[in-house]
Every structure is written in structure tokens, then in C-alpha cells.
Design a protein around this motif. Structure first.
Motif, mmCIF file in Angstrom:
data_model
loop_
_atom_site.group_PDB
_atom_site.id
_atom_site.type_symbol
_atom_site.label_atom_id
_atom_site.label_comp_id
_atom_site.label_asym_id
_atom_site.label_seq_id
_atom_site.Cartn_x
_atom_site.Cartn_y
_atom_site.Cartn_z
ATOM 1 N N ASN A 1 2.603 33.360 29.369
ATOM 2 C CA ASN A 1 3.073 34.104 30.532
ATOM 3 C C ASN A 1 4.594 34.111 30.630
ATOM 4 N N LEU B 1 5.896 36.637 28.045
ATOM 5 C CA LEU B 1 5.601 38.012 28.461
ATOM 6 C C LEU B 1 6.469 38.439 29.647
ATOM 7 N N HIS C 1 9.946 39.202 28.401
ATOM 8 C CA HIS C 1 9.988 40.522 27.776
ATOM 9 C C HIS C 1 10.001 41.618 28.846
ATOM 10 N N GLU D 1 5.168 31.645 17.800
ATOM 11 C CA GLU D 1 3.931 32.301 18.192
ATOM 12 C C GLU D 1 2.770 31.780 17.358
ATOM 13 N N TRP E 1 0.663 40.843 20.768
ATOM 14 C CA TRP E 1 2.056 41.064 21.165
ATOM 15 C C TRP E 1 2.736 42.067 20.233
ATOM 16 N N ARG F 1 1.808 45.569 20.964
ATOM 17 C CA ARG F 1 2.447 46.070 22.188
ATOM 18 C C ARG F 1 3.952 46.256 22.017
ATOM 19 N N LEU G 1 6.287 43.910 21.076
ATOM 20 C CA LEU G 1 7.138 42.796 21.480
ATOM 21 C C LEU G 1 7.907 42.179 20.317
ATOM 22 N N SER H 1 12.186 38.711 18.436
ATOM 23 C CA SER H 1 11.921 39.642 19.530
ATOM 24 C C SER H 1 12.479 41.024 19.214
#
Length: 449
Positions: free
Chosen positions: A77, A80, A83, A94, A102, A105, A107, A309
């Protein structure tokens, strides 16, 4: 609805404000070092590995880069939310269990141009299946750090009392059942294992099955091999096997706790538990072996890795840090201290340092002899060198699969349903939901174009 949006906006505003002192805006510059940030999870004392070892050495080798370190609780969380607020760390630890979602999506930053570039890394030095878990859309989204494995824990004293040879790589499903029956005496159960789709997964591979078809968007759980695996899994529900649906039914205690007290002779779980069991039960004589084979030998794995990232303002510097954290020396040090998951590189796994586990004084015990290493860790290279593990189940739609696979397993174990029938029904549900997801994604993309 308006109130929810307002609260969400307020949360992001607070999060941004909390980072003001942690992450000031990085402006383009021609002189002076740049600052990048990294995030991890884990026990707080593990931070020393990063703050006292990795980061100082990285900054020494790269004087033009400074690293700001973050240890997050409620890790998923927090990442996220960062981000969503546009303030994500540059380098993020990760796990493939969630990172593929991720990546899907947007990320994570695609890394092929760095991995394959002049400042890249040798892919061949990494355990091959780990790259599969990091691929999406023809690119790669991380640098592997480790790999964990499910194995068979066994109590040597209980085996000795029963006059039985210890488990090894030659064991079959039949051997497991036979041993569980012989080792069940009084209050001691021969085999303990958590209940559900999670522990069922390695049996699928042992039966010669798989979870996904080649297209990656339809499941293969309706195959005869998966049905055979579920029939065998069902056969384990008897007096000499504790197949427990919930640890809460046993006072919050998992199989490892009963194993530590001699109430369980064997149990199936991950390599990450070995150091904690040794610490909690220092006098317990135990070892590990590869999971027994069905039609073939196999277990399942997961893996942690370093991603960059997609929001980073310093991709070159972030890549250098991700590459450094995945180098052979860093992985050796990680294993020697924590020994929860083997290193991702062959050069580290095959090194003498891999056999010299030091632990962390006062936190994690080390390994005292080569004999102890052989009994607790010797199975790991055997499994990896022979390719007896898989991460094929990891997929952007694994959550859809596991929802209905768990339902199917429950129906077979609780209602005595026919495995083939419930698996075919589960496949229909999984494939339908994935098709709906894909249609929704396409519609959203068209709407945002």
C-alpha cells in the motif's frame, strides 16, 4: 462518493507533505551528486545490510550518486500510494507474486535497454526461470535478487526412532504417504501441511500439469494431470496427515510450530523458515529434502527482485543501483546473513561463501558445520541445478486463477466432489473473468486515447 474522493485527495496530500523532508524535487543539474531513493520491507534490523553495507559501498563506487533509504511497513500500500502521489522511490524491492500486476499497470520501468546495454549484466549468470517472471510485453522489469523454494522438513529424531531412512530426492508420492503412516504415533502426526490452492500448486507440476496455456490468458487446470494431482492431494486427508484449512483452528499455530515441538514429523513449507526454526528450537535435529516426486520432480518458487520506478527522474542512476544490488558479492552477503532465500545468481549459489552461513548476531543463527549445511541447505542446489522448480503459475491474472482454484480444492476436500468436474467448471469461470478483464482494459485504453 464526494466524501470518499475528498478523503482520498487528503490522504495523498498528507503523503506528499510527509515526503517533503524526505524527497525534495530533483532538478536538472550539471554539478554535484544526484539523489535517488530505494525502498524495502522486512525486519527492521535487516536494514543494516543496506544502510551499513550496500549503500556506503555503492556511494563509494559512484560518488556522483547519493541514496536515500526507506523501510516501509504495509509495503504494498505504501508503494502504491507513493506512485499515486507521483513520489515513488526510484528503486523498489518487489516480489514476483505482486510485481507482475504492478508492471501491467505501468508502475515499473522496462529495463532491456539497460540489461542488454554496455553497462548491462550477464543474464546467463541468473537462474533462468527468474527472467520469465520479470518479462511482460517483450521487455524485462527487474533484476533478480533471490529465489525461494518449498521443501519437505523432517524431524531426524522421529525418523531415527522409527528406524526409517531420511527423505531424499528419490522419494515418491507413495513414499510420502507410507512414511506419514509409519511416523504417526500417539500425539505425533506424520505429515502436516496448510490447506488450499497454495500448497496444492507443486503437486500440479509433479503430476506433469501446468496452470496456463501458451496464450497466457486461458488456464490449463482442466487437464487430466491437474485432476490426478487433486486426487492425490485429496488422498492425503487421513489420520496420519494434518491438512488444516486455517491456523486459527489451532490457536493461530501453523505446521512449523507443531514441528518445533515434535508433534509433527514432516511438513511442507518454504526455505525461508529454516533460520527461524533453528532459532526457536535450537536443540531440534531436523533436515530438508526436495518434495517427493509424482510423474516428475518439482516444487514451486517465488522471487524478490529490484525494479526501477517508471516515475524515476534519474533512470541511469537508478539502474546502476538496481544492478549493484543484484551483483554476485551483494547476493553472497545477503545469503550469508539472512539465509532465507538462495541467491539468484549461479556465481553466488556455486561459491564457497554460499556454504559459509554466518547469520546475524543476536538475530539469526548461522550454520555451525558443513554437515549441518548439508542437512538443511544441501537440497537447494540439487533442486535448482536440476531445474526442479517452477514459477509458471505467476501471471497478471493469477489472482483470478487462485480464487476459483481454491474453490475447486475446497469442493473436493470438503464435499468429495469429482476433481475433473470441478476443475473444468473452475476453468470456465477463470477464462470468462480474464476475457472480461481484457475487454475492460481495451475499452479503458480506447477511452483514454
Amino acid at each position: 462518493m464526494i466524501r470518499l474522493i475528498t478523503l482520498g485527495a487528503l490522504l495523498l496530500l498528507i503523503l506528499r507533505m510527509s515526503y517533503v523532508t524526505l524527497r525534495p524535487p530533483v532538478e536538472a543539474r550539471t554539478t554535484g551528486p544526484v539523489t535517488i531513493e530505494m525502498s524495502v520491507w522486512g525486519m527492521p534490523w535487516e536494514n543494516d545490510l543496506y544502510t551499513k553495507l550496500y549503500i556506503p559501498e555503492f556511494e563509494r563506487q559512484n560518488p556522483d550518486i547519493r541514496v536515500r533509504f526507506h523501510h516501509f511497513e504495509d509495503y504494498g500500500n505504501r508503494v502504491l500510494l507513493s506512485h499515486a502521489g507521483g513520489i515513488a522511490p526510484d528503486v523498489i524491492r518487489e516480489n514476483i507474486d505482486f510485481s507482475i500486476g504492478w508492471t501491467k499497470r505501468g508502475l515499473n520501468l522496462p529495463l532491456n535497454r539497460y540489461i542488454n546495454g554496455s553497462d548491462g549484466i550477464d543474464r546467463k549468470d541468473f537462474i533462468p526461470i527468474l527472467w520469465k517472471g520479470l518479462e511482460y510485453g517483450g521487455d524485462t522489469y527487474g533484476v533478480p535478487q533471490d529465489i525461494n523454494l518449498l521443501g519437505l522438513f523432517y524431524n531426524k529424531e522421529l525418523f531415527d526412532k522409527a528406524g526409517m531412512a531420511y527423505p531424499d530426492a528419490s522419494w515418491t508420492w507413495k513414499d510420502l504417504q507410507s512414511a506419514a503412516k509409519k511416523l504417526t504415533q500417539g500425539q505425533t502426526v506424520g505429515l502436516d501441511m496448510g490447506w488450499g490452492g497454495g500448497t496444492f500448486r507443486p503437486f500440479v507440476y509433479q503430476a506433469g500439469g501446468r496452470f496456463w496455456n501458451e496464450d497466457g490468458v486461458t488456464t490449463a487446470i482442466d487437464s487430466p494431470e491437474v485432476a490426478e494431482a487433486l486426487r492425490y492431494y485429496k488422498s492425503l486427508m487421513r489420520g496420519d496427515v494434518a491438512l488444516t484449512r486455517s491456523n486459527s483452528l489451532r490457536g493461530g499455530l501453523g505446521p512449523d510450530k507443531f514441528f518445533q515441538t515434535g508433534r509433527v514429523a514432516m511438513f511442507v513449507d518454504g526455505s525461508w523458515l529454516v533460520p527461524s526454526i533453528k532459532k526457536a528450537a535450537p536443540d531440534l535435529r531436523f533436515g530438508l529434502a526436495p518434495l517427493p516426486r509424482g510423474a516428475q520432480a518439482s516444487t514451486i518458487s517465488s522471487s524478490c527482485h529490484w525494479s526501477v520506478s517508471s516515475q524515476t527522474r534519474h533512470p541511469e542512476a537508478a539502474w546502476k543501483l538496481a544492478k549493484f544490488l543484484g551483483n554476485t558479492e551483494a547476493l553472497k552477503e545477503y545469503w550469508q546473513m539472512l539465509w532465507v532465500a538462495p541467491p539468484a545468481r549461479w556465481s553466488a549459489l556455486r561459491s564457497e561463501e554460499f556454504k559459509n552461513v554466518k547469520g546475524a548476531p543476536g538475530k539469526i543463527p548461522g550454520i555451525d558445520s558443513q554437515a549441518e549445511f548439508a542437512e538443511k541447505c544441501g537440497w537447494i542446489p540439487q533442486v535448482l541445478e536440476n531445474g526442479w522448480t517452477s514459477i509458471e503459475f505467476c501471471n497478471p491474472y493469477t489472482n483470478r486463477l487462485m480464487l476459483h482454484l481454491n474453490e475447486a480444492v475446497d469442493k473436493v476436500l470438503l464435499e468429495n466432489a469429482d476433481p475433473a468436474t470441478v476443475l473444468k467448471a473452475a476453468k470456465v469461470k477463470v477464462d470468462k473473468q480474464i476475457a472480461e478483464d481484457i475487454a475492460s482494459e481495451k475499452a479503458a485504453n480506447r477511452g483514454g486515447a
